[in-house]
Design a protein around this motif. Structure first.
Motif, mmCIF file in Angstrom:
data_model
loop_
_atom_site.group_PDB
_atom_site.id
_atom_site.type_symbol
_atom_site.label_atom_id
_atom_site.label_comp_id
_atom_site.label_asym_id
_atom_site.label_seq_id
_atom_site.Cartn_x
_atom_site.Cartn_y
_atom_site.Cartn_z
ATOM 1 N N THR A 1 28.866 -39.600 13.694
ATOM 2 C CA THR A 1 30.238 -39.922 13.307
ATOM 3 C C THR A 1 31.205 -39.245 14.270
ATOM 4 O O THR A 1 31.069 -38.052 14.577
ATOM 5 C CB THR A 1 30.532 -39.443 11.877
ATOM 6 O OG1 THR A 1 29.623 -40.069 10.991
ATOM 7 C CG2 THR A 1 31.952 -39.784 11.458
ATOM 8 N N VAL A 2 32.164 -40.008 14.772
ATOM 9 C CA VAL A 2 33.150 -39.479 15.707
ATOM 10 C C VAL A 2 34.504 -39.445 15.010
ATOM 11 O O VAL A 2 34.980 -40.459 14.479
ATOM 12 C CB VAL A 2 33.224 -40.346 16.979
ATOM 13 C CG1 VAL A 2 34.305 -39.804 17.906
ATOM 14 C CG2 VAL A 2 31.871 -40.385 17.662
ATOM 15 N N ASN A 3 35.121 -38.296 15.006
ATOM 16 C CA ASN A 3 36.461 -38.147 14.444
ATOM 17 C C ASN A 3 37.483 -37.991 15.576
ATOM 18 O O ASN A 3 37.323 -37.146 16.455
ATOM 19 C CB ASN A 3 36.527 -36.913 13.538
ATOM 20 C CG ASN A 3 35.659 -37.065 12.311
ATOM 21 O OD1 ASN A 3 35.626 -38.132 11.703
ATOM 22 N ND2 ASN A 3 34.954 -35.996 11.945
ATOM 23 N N VAL A 4 38.480 -38.833 15.564
ATOM 24 C CA VAL A 4 39.519 -38.773 16.566
ATOM 25 C C VAL A 4 40.550 -37.721 16.158
ATOM 26 O O VAL A 4 41.119 -37.780 15.049
ATOM 27 C CB VAL A 4 40.207 -40.131 16.755
ATOM 28 C CG1 VAL A 4 41.329 -40.033 17.795
ATOM 29 C CG2 VAL A 4 39.167 -41.168 17.180
ATOM 30 N N GLN A 5 40.820 -36.744 16.998
ATOM 31 C CA GLN A 5 41.788 -35.674 16.697
ATOM 32 C C GLN A 5 43.138 -35.972 17.312
ATOM 33 O O GLN A 5 43.234 -36.503 18.397
ATOM 34 C CB GLN A 5 41.242 -34.342 17.228
ATOM 35 C CG GLN A 5 39.902 -33.947 16.659
ATOM 36 C CD GLN A 5 39.975 -33.659 15.158
ATOM 37 O OE1 GLN A 5 40.975 -33.112 14.661
ATOM 38 N NE2 GLN A 5 38.930 -34.035 14.418
#
Length: 489
Positions: free
Chosen positions: A485-489
């Motif tokens: 899972t990639v979370n965009v900051q």
């Protein structure tokens, strides 16, 4: 390496005129060789007619069978129970396949295999005529599996004949992590509608290969199948190692044959085949016309005398024939030879005999061992026999008749075509990928080949991938990670 260079070669069914290719339509091997050339850690079994392990371009790359198999493999064609440890090739086909996979590279000799260094296990299951039995092939698969092969090359097949024992052998190979790469076939048919085995077997460890020409079109002889054939690879005009030297006598089938018949309307006659080539057929009255049938109670013979002394000392002498055979049940089509000349059906030796062989005028090929025919006066002939009660049929036609000898040596090469040649191209790439990624399973190798291939129009709707094999693409392929899972900051 396709630069558009002119090449002359031989298709399975005849001579191909000089052609030029299209630059860039190749397997991108030079780029791959900058990454990997050594496949010797991955043993590859060539299940075929054997391998000439004395070839100057193969000897260094043969599998070391040790005390159990000192001559680099096994021979399941032998009449000895359990076979013998000598898998010498008396046909040439297996040696050609082996050279495509692993002829020694960069040695200033002959050709270069996809793998410059290799470990080629020779498993002989086909005899000098190129024929064999499923039982021998099954033994060959099991031998390769139990003796450490990681990849099996099978450039062989049979249309429409499913064999559960054969399928079970592929499953045993799968259980042991072995990748099996097979030929789609050379019948110009759709394997989805006309099954060709082993190509159509369902196991996940099986990869089926079609042949491409030098323009990356589907080769004119190649089978295809959107559901059963996986990828394409170069299969026309492929030069590779051969088992020895050949002498060939091709008869034009337009003169010199002596015929006889017991019926007024029967007998053999000359016809003109495609491209002006000769053809002999019986009955002589309008052969091929459904209204022109051979007679009941006929004995139609034809023969010709050949000087075969030039083939003396050869390791193999064989007769290759194409024939359309339409014979009713109880009637016979027979071939004989006689070393002293004259009518071979009077005191001659039988080559073949067949009854009830109805093929609807399509031509089929067969090869027969005639080593006993070597003499200056050897006559070879064909005979159609029908019973007095025969209901008759169209008869027999022969458009190709050739005699060939093979004398083993260590320095021969040959250019031929077929899905048999495309298959080892893919096997070589599989070995490169596996050697470069020793942690891979057969599934990883298969995915790299399929997903790293090059999409081409000729294979759209013709294979499961629509792709031609690309060696560098396969080596470069990375399976996308999952579960991240990639979370965009």
């Amino acid at each position: 390496k396709n630069t558009g260079q002119p090449i002359t070669g031989t298709y399975p069914t005849g001579l191909l005129a000089s052609v030029t290719g299209k630059a860039g339509d190749d397997m991108n091997l030079e780029a791959a060789w900058n990454v990997q050339t050594d496949c010797s850690a991955i043993t590859v079994a060539v299940i075929d007619s054997g391998v000439n392990y004395n070839s100057n371009d193969l000897a260094a790359n043969m599998w070391n069978g040790g005390v159990a198999a000192p001559l680099h493999g096994w021979n399941f064609v032998s009449s000895v129970s359990g076979g013998t440890s000598d898998p010498m090739d008396y046909n040439g086909h297996g040696t050609h396949v082996a050279g495509i996979i692993g002829a020694v590279g960069n040695n200033s000799t002959g050709t270069t295999g996809v793998c410059w260094k290799a470990s080629i296990m020779a498993v002989r299951v086909l005899d000098a005529t190129g024929g064999g039995y499923t039982s021998g092939i099954i033994q060959g698969i099991d031998f390769a599996t139990t003796h450490g092969a990681k990849i099996i090359n099978m450039s062989l097949g049979n249309a429409g004949l499913f064999d559960q024992a054969f399928s079970d052998a592929i499953s045993r190979a799968q259980t042991n992590g072995v990748l099996v790469v097979v030929a789609a076939g050379n019948e110009k048919t759709n394997n989805d509608t006309t099954a060709n085995y082993p190509c159509n077997l369902p196991q996940a460890n099986l990869l089926c290969v079609a042949a491409l020409d030098q323009y990356y079109a589907l080769a004119t002889f190649s089978n295809w199948g959107a559901n059963n054939v996986d990828v394409g690879a170069p299969g026309t005009n492929i030069r590779s190692t051969w088992a020895g030297t050949n002498i060939t006598i091709k008869d034009p089938l337009n003169s010199g044959w002596v015929g006889s018949t017991t019926t007024a309307s029967g007998g053999w006659a000359y016809y003109t085949f495609v491209s002006g080539a000769g053809l002999i057929a019986t009955p002589k009255t309008n052969w091929g016309n459904p209204l022109s049938l051979y007679s009941a109670g006929t004995d139609d013979r034809i023969y010709k005398t050949f000087d075969l002394l030039g083939m003396a000392g050869a390791d193999v002498v064989s007769l290759a024939v194409d024939a359309a055979i339409n014979v009713k049940n109880g009637d016979y089509f027979v071939g004989n030879f006689k070393t002293s000349g004259g009518d071979p059906f009077q005191g001659g030796v039988n080559i073949f005999g067949a009854t009830n062989m109805k093929t609807n005028t399509s031509f089929t090929s067969a090869t027969f061992d005639i080593a006993g025919c070597v003499s200056a006066t050897c006559s070879i002939g064909a005979q159609l026999l029908s019973t007095p009660a025969s209901t008759r049929d169209i008869g027999v036609a022969i458009p190709r008749f050739s005699i060939e000898s093979l004398t083993l040596n260590s320095s021969s090469y040959k250019t031929i075509s077929g899905t048999s040649m495309a298959t080892p191209e893919v096997v070589g790439v599989a070995a490169l990928v596996w050697a470069h990624n020793p942690q891979f399973t057969y599934t990883d190798v298969t995915n790299a080949i399929k997903q790293g291939g090059r999409t081409i129009p000729a294979l759209a709707g013709k294979t499961t991938t629509g792709k031609a094999v690309d060696a560098m693409g396969a080596l470069s392929h990375i399976t996308p990670p999952t579960g991240i899972t990639v979370n965009v900051q």
